[in-house]
Design an enzyme around this catalytic site. Structure first.
Site, PDB file in Angstrom:
ATOM      1  N   CYS A   1       0.865  -1.186   0.000  1.00 10.21           N
ATOM      2  CA  CYS A   1       0.000   0.000   0.000  1.00 10.21           C
ATOM      3  C   CYS A   1       0.897   1.231   0.000  1.00 10.21           C
ATOM      4  O   CYS A   1       1.765   1.372   0.870  1.00 10.21           O
ATOM      5  CB  CYS A   1      -0.893  -0.025   1.236  1.00 10.21           C
ATOM      6  SG  CYS A   1      -1.708   1.541   1.584  1.00 10.21           S
TER       7      CYS A   1
ATOM      8  N   HIS B   1      -3.393   1.033   8.699  1.00  6.49           N
ATOM      9  CA  HIS B   1      -4.037   0.812   7.400  1.00  6.49           C
ATOM     10  C   HIS B   1      -5.541   0.609   7.569  1.00  6.49           C
ATOM     11  O   HIS B   1      -5.994  -0.328   8.212  1.00  6.49           O
ATOM     12  CB  HIS B   1      -3.449  -0.390   6.656  1.00  6.49           C
ATOM     13  CG  HIS B   1      -4.113  -0.569   5.313  1.00  6.49           C
ATOM     14  ND1 HIS B   1      -3.678   0.079   4.178  1.00  6.49           N
ATOM     15  CD2 HIS B   1      -5.226  -1.268   4.949  1.00  6.49           C
ATOM     16  CE1 HIS B   1      -4.484  -0.219   3.172  1.00  6.49           C
ATOM     17  NE2 HIS B   1      -5.428  -1.039   3.605  1.00  6.49           N
TER      18      HIS B   1
ATOM     19  N   HIS C   1      -6.295   3.536   0.969  1.00  8.05           N
ATOM     20  CA  HIS C   1      -5.870   3.725   2.366  1.00  8.05           C
ATOM     21  C   HIS C   1      -6.505   5.066   2.751  1.00  8.05           C
ATOM     22  O   HIS C   1      -6.222   6.088   2.112  1.00  8.05           O
ATOM     23  CB  HIS C   1      -4.334   3.747   2.433  1.00  8.05           C
ATOM     24  CG  HIS C   1      -3.759   3.976   3.808  1.00  8.05           C
ATOM     25  ND1 HIS C   1      -2.731   3.198   4.333  1.00  8.05           N
ATOM     26  CD2 HIS C   1      -4.048   4.921   4.763  1.00  8.05           C
ATOM     27  CE1 HIS C   1      -2.414   3.645   5.547  1.00  8.05           C
ATOM     28  NE2 HIS C   1      -3.201   4.700   5.820  1.00  8.05           N
TER      29      HIS C   1
ATOM     30  N   HIS D   1      -7.734   8.547   3.653  1.00 11.54           N
ATOM     31  CA  HIS D   1      -7.026   9.827   3.747  1.00 11.54           C
ATOM     32  C   HIS D   1      -8.022  10.961   3.587  1.00 11.54           C
ATOM     33  O   HIS D   1      -9.066  10.808   2.947  1.00 11.54           O
ATOM     34  CB  HIS D   1      -5.921   9.925   2.687  1.00 11.54           C
ATOM     35  CG  HIS D   1      -6.394   9.626   1.300  1.00 11.54           C
ATOM     36  ND1 HIS D   1      -6.613   8.347   0.847  1.00 11.54           N
ATOM     37  CD2 HIS D   1      -6.727  10.445   0.263  1.00 11.54           C
ATOM     38  CE1 HIS D   1      -7.052   8.387  -0.409  1.00 11.54           C
ATOM     39  NE2 HIS D   1      -7.129   9.647  -0.775  1.00 11.54           N
TER      40      HIS D   1
ATOM     41  N   HIS E   1      -8.409  14.917   2.373  1.00 12.63           N
ATOM     42  CA  HIS E   1      -7.817  16.035   1.636  1.00 12.63           C
ATOM     43  C   HIS E   1      -8.218  17.338   2.321  1.00 12.63           C
ATOM     44  O   HIS E   1      -9.394  17.535   2.652  1.00 12.63           O
ATOM     45  CB  HIS E   1      -8.373  16.105   0.201  1.00 12.63           C
ATOM     46  CG  HIS E   1      -8.083  14.916  -0.654  1.00 12.63           C
ATOM     47  ND1 HIS E   1      -7.100  14.922  -1.621  1.00 12.63           N
ATOM     48  CD2 HIS E   1      -8.661  13.689  -0.732  1.00 12.63           C
ATOM     49  CE1 HIS E   1      -7.093  13.760  -2.264  1.00 12.63           C
ATOM     50  NE2 HIS E   1      -8.028  12.987  -1.739  1.00 12.63           N
TER      51      HIS E   1
HETATM   52  P1  AMP Z   1      -7.821   9.937  -3.814  1.00 13.65           P
HETATM   53  O1  AMP Z   1      -7.989  10.090  -5.308  1.00 13.65           O
HETATM   54  O2  AMP Z   1      -8.865  10.601  -2.996  1.00 13.65           O
HETATM   55  O3  AMP Z   1      -7.624   8.470  -3.454  1.00 13.65           O
HETATM   56  O4  AMP Z   1      -6.491  10.704  -3.453  1.00 13.65           O
HETATM   57  C1  AMP Z   1      -5.213  10.162  -3.573  1.00 13.65           C
HETATM   58  C2  AMP Z   1      -4.264  11.335  -3.576  1.00 13.65           C
HETATM   59  O5  AMP Z   1      -2.994  10.880  -3.202  1.00 13.65           O
HETATM   60  C3  AMP Z   1      -4.129  12.023  -4.925  1.00 13.65           C
HETATM   61  O6  AMP Z   1      -4.496  13.390  -4.787  1.00 13.65           O
HETATM   62  C4  AMP Z   1      -2.639  11.857  -5.255  1.00 13.65           C
HETATM   63  O7  AMP Z   1      -2.114  12.975  -5.909  1.00 13.65           O
HETATM   64  C5  AMP Z   1      -2.032  11.663  -3.873  1.00 13.65           C
HETATM   65  N1  AMP Z   1      -0.785  10.918  -3.808  1.00 13.65           N
HETATM   66  C6  AMP Z   1      -0.487   9.731  -4.363  1.00 13.65           C
HETATM   67  N2  AMP Z   1       0.753   9.334  -4.023  1.00 13.65           N
HETATM   68  C7  AMP Z   1       1.263  10.302  -3.218  1.00 13.65           C
HETATM   69  C8  AMP Z   1       2.507  10.486  -2.527  1.00 13.65           C
HETATM   70  N3  AMP Z   1       3.496   9.595  -2.601  1.00 13.65           N
HETATM   71  N4  AMP Z   1       2.680  11.603  -1.788  1.00 13.65           N
HETATM   72  C9  AMP Z   1       1.690  12.527  -1.702  1.00 13.65           C
HETATM   73  N5  AMP Z   1       0.494  12.400  -2.304  1.00 13.65           N
HETATM   74  C10 AMP Z   1       0.280  11.316  -3.074  1.00 13.65           C
HETATM   75 ZN    ZN Z   2      -2.118   1.300   3.780  1.00 15.17          ZN
END
Ligand code: AMP
Ligand code: ZN
Length: 108
Positions: free
Chosen positions: A2, A44, A92, A94, A96
């Site tokens: 992940c 996770h 995973h 998160h 925003h």
């Molecule tokens: P979601 O589309 O809501 O699942 O958001 C995933 C977010 O993770 C996207 O905005 C990506 O740009 C961001 N993302 C993916 N990999 C990374 C990383 N290594 N560091 C920071 N942000 C990331």
């Molecule tokens: Zn994870």
């Protein structure tokens, strides 16, 4: 495997804005607004659908307003994409935090 579990494990002070016991806060790698932060629980959890950790969710929500204040934004949007149709691409949980511009409603 992940990518956010990896990110949490390798988190260091150069990329991490907040390193809490329960979550990290980092800048999104592909920002969609001048301020685009991600709050990622260290544990996770696949998505909000699998989440019952009220303490961590509550901590993240309350800390978001403090970070927003530190960044001098009092208008911002919190987004938790849940499931493919809603735009979740990383499985995973998160949160925003988006700010620094105006946002449309309803979202696309
Ligand atoms: P979601 O589309 O809501 O699942 O958001 C995933 C977010 O993770 C996207 O905005 C990506 O740009 C961001 N993302 C993916 N990999 C990374 C990383 N290594 N560091 C920071 N942000 C990331
Ligand atoms: Zn994870």
């Amino acid at each position: 495997m992940c990518i956010f579990c990896d990110l949490v494990k390798s988190a260091d002070s150069s990329s991490v804005l907040v390193n809490d016991d329960a979550y990290v806060c980092v800048r999104d790698i592909n920002p969609v607004s001048p301020i685009h932060l991600l709050f990622i629980p260290k544990k996770h959890i696949g998505s909000l659908n699998e989440c019952s950790d009220e303490e961590t969710v509550g901590k993240i929500m309350c800390d978001m307003k403090k970070i927003a204040k530190k960044m001098n934004i009092d208008s911002y949007r919190v987004v938790v994409n849940t499931g493919k149709d809603a735009g979740q691409t990383v499985e995973h949980l998160h949160f925003h935090l988006l700010g620094g511009r105006t946002f449309d409603w309803p979202p696309g």
